[in-house]
Design a protein around this motif. Structure first.
Motif, PDB file in Angstrom:
ATOM      1  N   UNK A 461       0.860  -1.194   0.000  1.00  0.00           N
ATOM      2  CA  UNK A 461       0.000   0.000   0.000  1.00  0.00           C
ATOM      3  C   UNK A 461       0.890   1.236   0.000  1.00  0.00           C
ATOM      4  N   UNK A 462       0.604   2.135  -0.936  1.00  0.00           N
ATOM      5  CA  UNK A 462       1.331   3.400  -1.023  1.00  0.00           C
ATOM      6  C   UNK A 462       0.564   4.469  -0.243  1.00  0.00           C
ATOM      7  N   UNK A 463       1.280   5.239   0.579  1.00  0.00           N
ATOM      8  CA  UNK A 463       0.670   6.307   1.372  1.00  0.00           C
ATOM      9  C   UNK A 463       1.113   7.652   0.798  1.00  0.00           C
ATOM     10  N   UNK A 464       0.150   8.451   0.374  1.00  0.00           N
ATOM     11  CA  UNK A 464       0.426   9.737  -0.266  1.00  0.00           C
ATOM     12  C   UNK A 464       0.046  10.882   0.668  1.00  0.00           C
ATOM     13  N   UNK A 465       0.832  11.965   0.638  1.00  0.00           N
ATOM     14  CA  UNK A 465       0.436  13.192   1.332  1.00  0.00           C
ATOM     15  C   UNK A 465      -0.861  13.695   0.710  1.00  0.00           C
ATOM     16  N   UNK A 466      -1.809  14.141   1.542  1.00  0.00           N
ATOM     17  CA  UNK A 466      -3.104  14.591   1.019  1.00  0.00           C
ATOM     18  C   UNK A 466      -3.717  15.632   1.950  1.00  0.00           C
ATOM     19  N   UNK A 503      -7.374   1.971   9.779  1.00  0.00           N
ATOM     20  CA  UNK A 503      -6.218   1.732  10.641  1.00  0.00           C
ATOM     21  C   UNK A 503      -5.032   2.598  10.231  1.00  0.00           C
ATOM     22  N   UNK A 504      -4.708   2.630   8.927  1.00  0.00           N
ATOM     23  CA  UNK A 504      -3.558   3.399   8.458  1.00  0.00           C
ATOM     24  C   UNK A 504      -3.793   4.901   8.588  1.00  0.00           C
ATOM     25  N   UNK A 508      -1.572   7.560  10.938  1.00  0.00           N
ATOM     26  CA  UNK A 508      -0.925   8.714  10.316  1.00  0.00           C
ATOM     27  C   UNK A 508      -1.397  10.041  10.896  1.00  0.00           C
ATOM     28  N   UNK A 509      -2.630  10.083  11.403  1.00  0.00           N
ATOM     29  CA  UNK A 509      -3.229  11.372  11.739  1.00  0.00           C
ATOM     30  C   UNK A 509      -3.477  11.612  13.224  1.00  0.00           C
ATOM     31  N   UNK A 510      -3.650  10.548  14.036  1.00  0.00           N
ATOM     32  CA  UNK A 510      -4.115  10.778  15.407  1.00  0.00           C
ATOM     33  C   UNK A 510      -3.054  11.403  16.307  1.00  0.00           C
ATOM     34  N   UNK A 511      -1.782  11.322  15.932  1.00  0.00           N
ATOM     35  CA  UNK A 511      -0.715  11.884  16.765  1.00  0.00           C
ATOM     36  C   UNK A 511      -0.176  13.201  16.197  1.00  0.00           C
TER      37      UNK A 511
END
Length: 974
Positions: A461-466, A503-504, A508-511
Motif C-alpha cells: 500500500x502506497x501512502x500519499x500526502x493529502x 487503521x492506516x 498517520x493522523x491521530x498523533x
C-alpha cells in the motif's frame, strides 16, 4: 390470556374512527390533569407522607421537600415502614388512609384540594375533548377529579357544561342537547360541601350514579383514561355495568403495557359476560386525545384546521431569537486557523436537460468525466461552470430550451449543498492542474508520488500526502473560507479494505500535535499558492467571467482570557487584517462539593482533585435519603467470573497515574473518593451475580444475537425482581463480538442499544464492560471513569455547577433509526432531563408518527410530533420535579426546523414556560485552529493545543466552543 386483553394502540384509534357515529363517554382520573399542572393521586399520597414525616421529624433536611425524587421517597417510606402503623407501599388503602390521616377534618381536606387547583388551566387534552363533544363523538365525562377542568374547558369552547356532583345528583335525569357536555363528578367538587376521600366514603357510590352508569353504557362506548382503578366502589360499579347485556364497549387506556390486577379482573369479567372490553397501552391523556381527534378527522380539512388552531392557541407573543454576544475588551492570545478567504463567481450557467430514466448525479458524472465542466443537478435543472461551447458539445440535443446565466450569492452556496459541491468541483479541478497533484473531484487533493509504502496482509500500500478541502461560512458577507485539513491517500494494485484504510489513516493522523499539524498546512500552502494569492477564471482563461479568488493567508482569531492574573504577550509585528474572528477563553467552570471538615460547600474546577480532598456534593444525604452503600448486580458467564470479580474488586484499590500527570491524579479507591463503600457481590451469590451462557451452535448469527439480547434482558429482570438494584453490570466477552451488531435484509440490530432501551423502560441503570477493558494498561483512567459512572448511576450527585440558574431545566433529544426492509421507524428519545443541579434525571422513548429524513438520513419532526414531544417533556417535568421550571434548555445534534421550533415552543408555552432555548450542538469538522505563543516578540506555533473553554462567535446564532483542550495543571496552576 394477556394477549386477548390487549388492543394495540393503532387498532384502538382505527376502532374509534370507525365508530365515531356512536356516542362515547370518558371516565377520567387524576392522570388526565397532570399536564395541566395538577398533582396526581400518587403525588398527593407522597405529599401527605412527607407532611406526616416532617411533622414528626422537625429537623429534617430541606432535601425532603421534593417528593418526586426516588431517593427521598425511599427514605420517607423506610421511616413509615419502621413505625409499623402505616399501610404498606402501594396498598389500595394508601390514598384514603393518608388523606384522612393528614387532614382528619373534612373541610381541611376540601381546602387542600382547592389549593391544588387554583389558577390551573386546562391543557391540550381537555381542549380536544370539547371538540370531540361538539362533533358528538363524546357526550359525557365521568370523573373522579375535583379540579373542574372539564367545566373550565367547556366554557372556553362555548359549550354548556351540565355539572353534576354529589350535591346535585338529580340533574343526571335530563335530555342532553348538542351543545351540552355532561360532567359527572363522582367524588364531589371542592366548591361544594360533599367530597369523597376517606375509605368509608370511597367504598360507597351513590346509587343514582351506579344505575345511570349501567344504563348510559348499555349502547355507548366508555373510554377510561388517566384513572388507576383505586376506588373500590367505582370499580364494582364498572364491573356491574359491563356484566350486563349490552353493545357498549369498554376501552381501558393504561400507561404502557402493565395491567393492574383490578383492571385485569374488570376486563376479564366483562369479556366473560359477552361484552367487548380491552386494555390499550397509551402514552398519556393528552397524546391519546390528540391522536383520537386526528384519526377521527383525518379526512376533514376544516376540523383538522380547528385542531391545529387549538394546538397553536398559546396566546403568547411571537418567538424572539437571542443573538450570541461576547464583551471582548482586550487581546491576550492569538490562534491560527486553517481558513483561507475565498470569493466565488457571481453567476453560473443554468439549463434544462432530459435525463429520461437515468439518475441525474450518475449521468452528470459520466458526461463530465475528463472534461473541464463542473455540473450539478438542482430542481430539475443543471447548473454548471464551463464554457458555452463545451456545454453544447457534451450535453448536445438533450438540452431543453436556452442556456442562461443566473446569479449566485454566498447565501446560495452556504445554504444549498449542491452549490457548495459545484464550487468545490471548480476549486479542485483548478488546483489539481498543478503538476504532480491528483483529485477525487469531490473533496481531496493528493501528491502523485507516495510518501512511503507498507506491506500489510501481503498487500503493498502506497501512502500519499493529502489534504481534505471544504468550505466554512460565517458573518462575512463578501467571502467565505476554504479549509484545508491534513489527511492521507492510499493506493494499491488491489482494493484496500475499509478496516485497513481506517487503521492506516488513524496511525498517520491521530498523533498530529499542534506544530506537526501546522507544518503540513504550511507545506500545502507552498505547493498550491507558490507565494501569492490565487485569482483564476474557470475554466482557465476561457472568458466565462466565472472568477475565483483565494487568499494564501490564513485567518487568525484574537482571544481575551477571562482571568485577570493571566499575563499576555504581544508580537512586535502583527497585521490586524489577519484577524477575522474574536473570542473569549472562559475559566474552567467551578464545581461545588461538600467540605471534608464540615458540611459547608467547597469549590474546585478539577473534579478528581476535589473528590480526593473533599466529599461529593450529596454526601450529607447518606444514611438519610440515600443508603449507606452503593450496591451492584452482575451478569457474567461463569467461566469469566473469577477474572471479572478480580477486576471489579480493583475499584477498592489505589491506582497510580501513569499518563498526563498535569491533569490525571492518582485514583485513591472508591470509598476514599466518594466517602461511601461500594458493595460488590461475590461471584457465588446467586441473587446478585447471575450466570449467563449462550449456545453458539446450529444457528445463524442473527438468531443468536436476538437470543442473546433477550437472554440478557431476562437476566436483568431476574436481578431486579430479587434485589432492588439500581445498577446492573454486564460483562461482554470477546466471544460475543459477532453478535453485538448486524445489518441483514434491511434489519439493523445493536446489542448495546437493545439493552439500554430495555433497562431505561425498567428504570434500571446498566454498565457494559468488555473483556478488553480487563487487560487495559490505563488502570487509573478506567477506575476513575468506572467509579464515577457507578456513583452517578446510583442516582447520586458527585458535584454541581456553581452559579447555575435556579428554576432552569435541561432536556436532550436523541433519535434511533431502525431500517427494516422497505420500512423506516424513528424513535425519539428524551435522552435526559434534569434540573439546574443535574438532579431528577429521567429518560423516555416514543415512536414518531410523521417525520422526514434529509439527505444525510437525519430525522426531523412534523409540527404534530414536535408538539407531542413538548407534551412528553412536560410530563417528565411533573414526574421528576416539584414544580415546572421557568426556563427550559433543549438541545440536539441536528438543526431545529421551523415545524420543530413551533411545535415544541407552543406546547411548552401553553404550560406557562416562556423562556425556551433551542440549541444545536454539533462537532465542527471543517474549521480548525492551533494555539500560538509569543517568544522574543515573535509569534510561533505552541506545543500545546487550544485551551478548553475558548469560544469564538462566527455569526449571530452560531459559535465555536472548545470542550476539549488544555486545562490548568493540578500541579502547577501557571
Amino acid at each position: 390470556m394477556k394477549e386477548k386483553l390487549i388492543l394495540e394502540y393503532d387498532a384502538f384509534l382505527r376502532s374509534i374512527k370507525r365508530n365515531k357515529d356512536i356516542s362515547h363517554s370518558l371516565l377520567i382520573g387524576a392522570g388526565a390533569s397532570i399536564s395541566s399542572g395538577i398533582q396526581s393521586a400518587s403525588d398527593c399520597i407522597w405529599e401527605w407522607k412527607k407532611d406526616i414525616y416532617l411533622s414528626q421529624n422537625h429537623n429534617a433536611s430541606e432535601y425532603y421537600k421534593n417528593t418526586k425524587n426516588e431517593s427521598v421517597r425511599a427514605s420517607i417510606q423506610s421511616w413509615l415502614d419502621n413505625e409499623g402503623i402505616y399501610p404498606s407501599l402501594n396498598a389500595n388503602e394508601e390514598y384514603s388512609y393518608y388523606a384522612e390521616k393528614s387532614y382528619p377534618i373534612a373541610d381541611d381536606r376540601r381546602k387542600y384540594f382547592q389549593t391544588l387547583i387554583e389558577g390551573r388551566k386546562p391543557y391540550i387534552g381537555y381542549k380536544l375533548l370539547c371538540l370531540l363533544c361538539e362533533e358528538e363523538i363524546v357526550k359525557a365525562v365521568w370523573t373522579t377529579n375535583f379540579d373542574g377542568l372539564v367545566i373550565k374547558s367547556a366554557h372556553q369552547a362555548n359549550l354548556t357544561p351540565i355539572e353534576i356532583t354529589l350535591d346535585s345528583v338529580d340533574k343526571i335525569y335530563r335530555n342532553q342537547s348538542r351543545k351540552e357536555l355532561l360532567s359527572i363528578s363522582l367524588h364531589g367538587d371542592y366548591k361544594y360541601n360533599t367530597l369523597k376521600n376517606t375509605s368509608s366514603e370511597l367504598d360507597n357510590q351513590n346509587d343514582v350514579f351506579v344505575n345511570t352508569l349501567a344504563r348510559y353504557h348499555n349502547d355507548k362506548n366508555l373510554i377510561v383514561i388517566g384513572y388507576s382503578g383505586r376506588d373500590k366502589s367505582l370499580m364494582k360499579a364498572l364491573s356491574d355495568t359491563f356484566s350486563q347485556k349490552g353493545s357498549g364497549r369498554l376501552y381501558w387506556c393504561g400507561y404502557g403495557y402493565e395491567i393492574d390486577n383490578v383492571v385485569k379482573e374488570l376486563i376479564e369479567a366483562a369479556q366473560q359476560h359477552g361484552r367487548e372490553a380491552f386494555f390499550i397501552p397509551t402514552d398519556g391523556f393528552d397524546k391519546t386525545l390528540l391522536h383520537i381527534t386526528k384519526a377521527c378527522f383525518e379526512d376533514d380539512k376544516t376540523t383538522l384546521g380547528r385542531v391545529n388552531s387549538i394546538l397553536a392557541s398559546t396566546g403568547v407573543e411571537e418567538l424572539e431569537t437571542t443573538e450570541f454576544s461576547l464583551a471582548m475588551t482586550r487581546t491576550d492570545k492569538y490562534i491560527k486557523s486553517n481558513l483561507h478567504p475565498i470569493s466565488f463567481p457571481k453567476e453560473v450557467f443554468q439549463f434544462e436537460f432530459d435525463f429520461g430514466q437515468e439518475r441525474p448525479w450518475a449521468t452528470l458524472r459520466k458526461l463530465t468525466k475528463g472534461t473541464n465542466i463542473c455540473a450539478i443537478p438542482f430542481k430539475r435543472k443543471v447548473f454548471a461552470l464551463a464554457t458555452l461551447s463545451s456545454i453544447n458539445n457534451i450535453f448536445g440535443a438533450k438540452i431543453k430550451g436556452d442556456i442562461a446565466r443566473v446569479p449566485t450569492s454566498k447565501y446560495d452556496i452556504e445554504n444549498v449543498t449542491v452549490f457548495k459541491e459545484l464550487m468545490l468541483q471548480g476549486v479542485l479541478k483548478t488546483l489539481s492542474d498543478n503538476e504532480g497533484i491528483q483529485t477525487n473531484h469531490k473533496n481531496k487533493l493528493w501528491l502523485d508520488n507516495s510518501d512511503k509504502s507498507i506491506t500489510q496482509n501481503h498487500q503493498t500500500i502506497e501512502i500519499h500526502k493529502a489534504i481534505h478541502l471544504s468550505f466554512f461560512f460565517d458573518f462575512h458577507s463578501k467571502y467565505a473560507f476554504l479549509t484545508f485539513k491534513p489527511t492521507v491517500h492510499l493506493t494499491s494494485e488491489s482494493e484496500i479494505s475499509k478496516e485497513i484504510k481506517q487503521s492506516l489513516s488513524k496511525v498517520s493522523l491521530e498523533k498530529l500535535f499542534n506544530k506537526q499539524y501546522d507544518d503540513i498546512l504550511e507545506y500545502w500552502k507552498k505547493v498550491l499558492f507558490k507565494g501569492s494569492n490565487l485569482n483564476f477564471e474557470y475554466p482557465h482563461k476561457s472568458g466565462t467571467g466565472f472568477n475565483f479568488t483565494i487568499s494564501q493567508n490564513t485567518a487568525f482569531a484574537e482571544i481575551m482570557v477571562v482571568d485577570r492574573n493571566y499575563k499576555a504577550y504581544h508580537p512586535n509585528i502583527y497585521d490586524k487584517r489577519f484577524t477575522q474572528h474574536k473570542g473569549i477563553q472562559f475559566l474552567e467552570p467551578e464545581l461545588v462539593f461538600t467540605n471534608s471538615n464540615s458540611l459547608n460547600q467547597s469549590k474546585d474546577f478539577h473534579p478528581m482533585r476535589a473528590l480526593k480532598n473533599h466529599r461529593p456534593y450529596d454526601f450529607p444525604l447518606n444514611g438519610t435519603i440515600y443508603s449507606n452503600e452503593i450496591s451492584l448486580g452482575v451478569i457474567c458467564g461463569s467461566k469469566y467470573s473469577k477474572d471479572f470479580y478480580g477486576f471489579l474488586n480493583e475499584l477498592n484499590q489505589k491506582h497510580k497515574s501513569n499518563v498526563n500527570p498535569n491533569y490525571l491524579i492518582d485514583y485513591p479507591g472508591f470509598s476514599s473518593a466518594y466517602n461511601i463503600p461500594i458493595n460488590l457481590p461475590l461471584s457465588d451469590d446467586p441473587d446478585k451475580w447471575i450466570n449467563i451462557e449462550i449456545d453458539h451452535s446450529k444457528r445463524e448469527t442473527q438468531d443468536i444475537a436476538l437470543r442473546l439480547a433477550r437472554l440478557i434482558t431476562t437476566k436483568i429482570d431476574q436481578l431486579i425482581n430479587k434485589q432492588s438494584q439500581h445498577i446492573v453490570v454486564i460483562f461482554i466477552p470477546n466471544e460475543w463480538q459477532a453478535y453485538e451488531t448486524y445489518d441483514k435484509d434491511g434489519e439493523v440490530f445493536d446489542l448495546h442499544d437493545y439493552i439500554k432501551a430495555f433497562a431505561a423502560s425498567k428504570g434500571v441503570s446498566t454498565q457494559l464492560i468488555r473483556e478488553n477493558t480487563l487487560t487495559d494498561s490505563l488502570k487509573c483512567q478506567i477506575f476513575w471513569w468506572l467509579s464515577l459512572s457507578f456513583y452517578v448511576k446510583s442516582l447520586r450527585t458527585p458535584w454541581i455547577l456553581n452559579d447555575t440558574e435556579k428554576d432552569t431545566a435541561y432536556a436532550g433529544i436523541g433519535y434511533s433509526i431502525n431500517h427494516k426492509a422497505n420500512q423506516t421507524d424513528i424513535v425519539i428519545g428524551c435522552s435526559h432531563i434534569y434540573n439546574s443541579q443535574g438532579q431528577g434525571l429521567k429518560y423516555k422513548l416514543s415512536k414518531v408518527d410523521n417525520f422526514h429524513l434529509d439527505k444525510q438520513a437525519n430525522p426531523f419532526l412534523s409540527y404534530d410530533d414536535a408538539f407531542q414531544f413538548g407534551v412528553s417533556i412536560r410530563e417528565l417535568f411533573y414526574s421528576s420535579m416539584d414544580k415546572l421550571p421557568n426556563r427550559v434548555v433543549i438541545h440536539k445534534r441536528t438543526k431545529f426546523t421551523s415545524d420543530e421550533t413551533k411545535g415544541i415552543t407552543e406546547s411548552l408555552k401553553m404550560a406557562g414556560i416562556k423562556k425556551i432555548d433551542l440549541i444545536e450542538i454539533n462537532y465542527e469538522s471543517d474549521a480548525s485552529f492551533v494555539a500560538t505563543n509569543i517568544y522574543e516578540g515573535k509569534m510561533q506555533i505552541d506545543g500545546f493545543p487550544i485551551s478548553r473553554g475558548t469560544c469564538i462567535i462566527t455569526n449571530k446564532t452560531t459559535a465555536l466552543l472548545w470542550t476539549h483542550g488544555i486545562v490548568p495543571s493540578v500541579k502547577n496552576p501557571n
